[in-house]
Design an enzyme around this catalytic site. Structure first.
Site, PDB file in Angstrom:
ATOM      1  N   CYS A   1       0.816  -1.496  -0.386  1.00 32.09           N
ATOM      2  CA  CYS A   1      -0.104  -0.145   0.316  1.00 32.09           C
ATOM      3  C   CYS A   1       1.274   0.897  -0.282  1.00 32.09           C
ATOM      4  O   CYS A   1       0.057   2.748  -0.488  1.00 32.09           O
ATOM      5  CB  CYS A   1      -0.687  -0.202   0.866  1.00 32.09           C
ATOM      6  SG  CYS A   1      -1.788  -1.337   1.434  1.00 32.09           S
TER       7      CYS A   1
ATOM      8  N   HIS B   1      -3.819   7.363   2.439  1.00 38.73           N
ATOM      9  CA  HIS B   1      -3.344   6.104   1.915  1.00 38.73           C
ATOM     10  C   HIS B   1      -4.797   6.047   2.731  1.00 38.73           C
ATOM     11  O   HIS B   1      -5.639   6.021   3.522  1.00 38.73           O
ATOM     12  CB  HIS B   1      -2.802   5.148   2.584  1.00 38.73           C
ATOM     13  CG  HIS B   1      -2.588   3.597   2.077  1.00 38.73           C
ATOM     14  ND1 HIS B   1      -3.579   3.446   0.768  1.00 38.73           N
ATOM     15  CD2 HIS B   1      -3.019   2.906   3.399  1.00 38.73           C
ATOM     16  CE1 HIS B   1      -3.873   1.878   1.411  1.00 38.73           C
ATOM     17  NE2 HIS B   1      -4.066   0.734   2.143  1.00 38.73           N
TER      18      HIS B   1
ATOM     19  N   ASN C   1      -9.744   0.173   0.470  1.00 34.02           N
ATOM     20  CA  ASN C   1      -8.444   0.099   0.337  1.00 34.02           C
ATOM     21  C   ASN C   1      -8.213  -0.985  -0.890  1.00 34.02           C
ATOM     22  O   ASN C   1      -8.192  -1.552  -1.506  1.00 34.02           O
ATOM     23  CB  ASN C   1      -7.876  -0.712   1.450  1.00 34.02           C
ATOM     24  CG  ASN C   1      -5.902  -0.993   1.703  1.00 34.02           C
ATOM     25  OD1 ASN C   1      -5.706  -0.561   0.027  1.00 34.02           O
ATOM     26  ND2 ASN C   1      -6.053  -1.339   2.692  1.00 34.02           N
TER      27      ASN C   1
HETATM   28  N1  COA Z   1     -17.859  -8.219  10.687  1.00 32.05           N
HETATM   29  C1  COA Z   1     -18.660  -8.513  11.384  1.00 32.05           C
HETATM   30  N2  COA Z   1     -17.812  -8.963  12.051  1.00 32.05           N
HETATM   31  C2  COA Z   1     -16.574  -9.096  11.818  1.00 32.05           C
HETATM   32  C3  COA Z   1     -15.831  -8.725  10.749  1.00 32.05           C
HETATM   33  C4  COA Z   1     -17.115  -8.182   9.682  1.00 32.05           C
HETATM   34  N3  COA Z   1     -16.353  -8.049   8.765  1.00 32.05           N
HETATM   35  N4  COA Z   1     -14.678  -9.240  10.665  1.00 32.05           N
HETATM   36  C5  COA Z   1     -14.233  -9.662  12.005  1.00 32.05           C
HETATM   37  N5  COA Z   1     -15.215  -9.784  12.652  1.00 32.05           N
HETATM   38  C6  COA Z   1     -15.679 -10.277  14.327  1.00 32.05           C
HETATM   39  C7  COA Z   1     -14.220 -10.844  15.078  1.00 32.05           C
HETATM   40  O1  COA Z   1     -14.534 -12.069  14.535  1.00 32.05           O
HETATM   41  C8  COA Z   1     -14.567 -10.207  16.091  1.00 32.05           C
HETATM   42  O2  COA Z   1     -15.390 -11.324  16.845  1.00 32.05           O
HETATM   43  P1  COA Z   1     -15.184 -12.334  18.085  1.00 32.05           P
HETATM   44  O3  COA Z   1     -14.858 -11.180  18.909  1.00 32.05           O
HETATM   45  O4  COA Z   1     -16.317 -12.422  17.919  1.00 32.05           O
HETATM   46  O5  COA Z   1     -14.519 -12.979  17.708  1.00 32.05           O
HETATM   47  C9  COA Z   1     -15.159  -8.873  16.309  1.00 32.05           C
HETATM   48  O6  COA Z   1     -15.778  -9.080  15.117  1.00 32.05           O
HETATM   49  C10 COA Z   1     -13.962  -8.324  16.054  1.00 32.05           C
HETATM   50  O7  COA Z   1     -12.527  -7.995  15.044  1.00 32.05           O
HETATM   51  P2  COA Z   1     -11.714  -7.028  15.780  1.00 32.05           P
HETATM   52  O8  COA Z   1     -10.628  -7.898  14.425  1.00 32.05           O
HETATM   53  O9  COA Z   1     -10.895  -7.015  16.756  1.00 32.05           O
HETATM   54  O10 COA Z   1     -12.563  -6.328  14.637  1.00 32.05           O
HETATM   55  P3  COA Z   1     -11.017  -5.051  15.022  1.00 32.05           P
HETATM   56  O11 COA Z   1     -12.253  -4.065  15.994  1.00 32.05           O
HETATM   57  O12 COA Z   1      -9.664  -4.791  15.261  1.00 32.05           O
HETATM   58  O13 COA Z   1     -11.987  -3.879  13.371  1.00 32.05           O
HETATM   59  C11 COA Z   1     -10.178  -4.031  11.684  1.00 32.05           C
HETATM   60  C12 COA Z   1     -10.817  -4.732  12.548  1.00 32.05           C
HETATM   61  C13 COA Z   1      -9.842  -5.241  10.846  1.00 32.05           C
HETATM   62  C14 COA Z   1     -11.527  -3.475  10.860  1.00 32.05           C
HETATM   63  C15 COA Z   1      -9.615  -3.366  12.612  1.00 32.05           C
HETATM   64  O14 COA Z   1      -8.818  -3.599  12.733  1.00 32.05           O
HETATM   65  C16 COA Z   1      -8.546  -2.752  11.211  1.00 32.05           C
HETATM   66  O15 COA Z   1      -8.949  -1.895  10.220  1.00 32.05           O
HETATM   67  N6  COA Z   1      -6.919  -2.450  11.362  1.00 32.05           N
HETATM   68  C17 COA Z   1      -6.536  -2.351  10.000  1.00 32.05           C
HETATM   69  C18 COA Z   1      -6.688  -2.796   8.711  1.00 32.05           C
HETATM   70  C19 COA Z   1      -5.906  -2.111   7.875  1.00 32.05           C
HETATM   71  O16 COA Z   1      -6.191  -1.089   7.569  1.00 32.05           O
HETATM   72  N7  COA Z   1      -5.195  -3.077   7.097  1.00 32.05           N
HETATM   73  C20 COA Z   1      -4.929  -2.515   5.965  1.00 32.05           C
HETATM   74  C21 COA Z   1      -3.727  -1.397   6.081  1.00 32.05           C
HETATM   75  S1  COA Z   1      -2.591  -1.556   4.603  1.00 32.05           S
END
Ligand code: COA
Length: 319
Positions: free
Chosen positions: A112, A246, A276
């Site tokens: 990215c 980004h 993204n």
């Molecule tokens: N819909 C519903 N629930 C979802 C889900 C979705 N699409 N994806 C994950 N969950 C659930 C998980 O299973 C978890 O459930 P559990 O607690 O029962 O296990 C819960 O939601 C929380 O998951 P978690 O991964 O801890 O959520 P989060 O608050 O960290 O948010 C992201 C997840 C991916 C949105 C966040 O971590 C993020 O944006 N990270 C950066 C990602 C990024 O920018 N990547 C590219 C960089 S270049």
């Protein structure tokens, strides 16, 4: 000698998929996706809309905006993690689509942060006088490496391409670029293997991510790299007219804006409609804000990005 952006262009695939449509495929909801990421929809490429195809469409628009022909280019740099082929590189395929030959054409694979790295490479060639006019493209088909059964990643990505033409000028352009990498973070965001001979049945080549780790690292690294750019140029935060971040997650974007004490109406946001798009996200956002008239000549732009590696960087630019 400065490197100036003299034309921008972009391309988005025809197909748009909303969060509600994704919720029919995996156990998720518009509310969950939007609250966590700011994403409402994304564009998804058809088989024909490859990185070189989309890069070509974006490049034609950038050339037209710069009032140049493809034959005026000295070099093509494409930032992509999702090339059309193992080889030739996507820049060669783009060169062929543009109907030109002989000039150097190469890809860089910096996830990215690819567009920031590519812009920095172009800046070095221009400032040393080795090239006069360079096409810099970010093009990605991330949905081709997305596991559509994994709700924790499939909601995050989209496809597209953005392009800029840069040229040497005595007028200010790119003031500085700042690049970083930390390979110790390799397991937080990765695609297992692009090589069929090395692919493992138990780990298909789809994007794998430790979301929380990526989030934590991104907020800190991007906050630091935008400060680094200002410090290097002895400029206050108030010197920035536009932040072009980004587009991975609205909460990460907001954290960087807060660090810069920049109100969100000075931040170009496309993540809601593009999701993204990796190396394409910054040039896509840049082109949108140039074309709708928000970004004006003479304004100071701060570009930043982070991706799997981790790799990250910023560019401070007088447009
Ligand atoms: N819909 C519903 N629930 C979802 C889900 C979705 N699409 N994806 C994950 N969950 C659930 C998980 O299973 C978890 O459930 P559990 O607690 O029962 O296990 C819960 O939601 C929380 O998951 P978690 O991964 O801890 O959520 P989060 O608050 O960290 O948010 C992201 C997840 C991916 C949105 C966040 O971590 C993020 O944006 N990270 C950066 C990602 C990024 O920018 N990547 C590219 C960089 S270049």
């Amino acid at each position: 000698m400065y490197t100036r952006i003299i034309g921008t262009g972009s391309y988005l695939p025809k197909q748009i998929v909303s969060n509600d449509e994704l919720a029919k495929r995996v156990d998720t909801s518009d509310e969950w996706i939007f609250t966590r990421t700011g994403i409402r929809s994304r564009h998804i490429a058809s088989g024909e809309e490859t990185s070189s195809y989309m890069g070509h469409q974006a490049s034609l628009k950038a050339l037209a905006a710069a009032e140049l022909q493809a034959s005026d280019l000295d070099m093509i740099i494409v930032a992509t993690t999702t090339p059309d082929k193992g080889l030739p590189n996507t820049a060669c395929l783009l060169q062929e689509r543009l109907g030109i030959s002989a000039i150097p054409a190469f890809d860089i694979t910096v996830a990215c942060a690819g567009f920031i790295y590519a812009l920095s490479v172009a800046d070095q060639f221009i400032r040393t006088g080795s090239a006069k006019t360079i096409l810099v493209v970010g093009a990605e088909v991330l949905t081709a490496v997305t596991d559509w059964s994994d709700r924790s990643t499939c909601v995050l990505f989209g496809d597209g391409a953005g392009a800029v033409i840069v040229q040497g000028s005595e007028k200010p352009g790119i003031l500085s670029t700042h690049l970083h990498a930390d390979g110790r973070q390799k397991d937080n965001l990765y695609i297992p293997s692009p090589l069929p001979g090395q692919a493992r049945a138990d780990e298909p080549s789809y994007i794998r991510m430790q979301g929380r780790e990526v989030f934590r690292f991104a907020v800190k690294a991007l906050g630091d790299v935008v400060e680094e750019a200002l410090k290097a140029n002895h400029l206050p935060q108030s010197a920035i007219d536009w932040l072009i971040p980004h587009q991975a997650n609205l909460r990460i974007i907001t954290a960087t804006a807060e660090k810069l004490q920049l109100s969100m109406d000075k931040v170009v946001v496309t993540v809601d409609r593009h999701a993204n798009t990796s190396a394409a996200s910054v040039p896509l956002a840049l082109d949108e804000a140039v074309r709708d008239g928000r970004i004006q000549r003479g304004q100071t732009l701060l570009l930043e990005a982070i991706g799997g590696g981790f790799v990250w960087g910023s560019a401070l630019i007088v447009y």
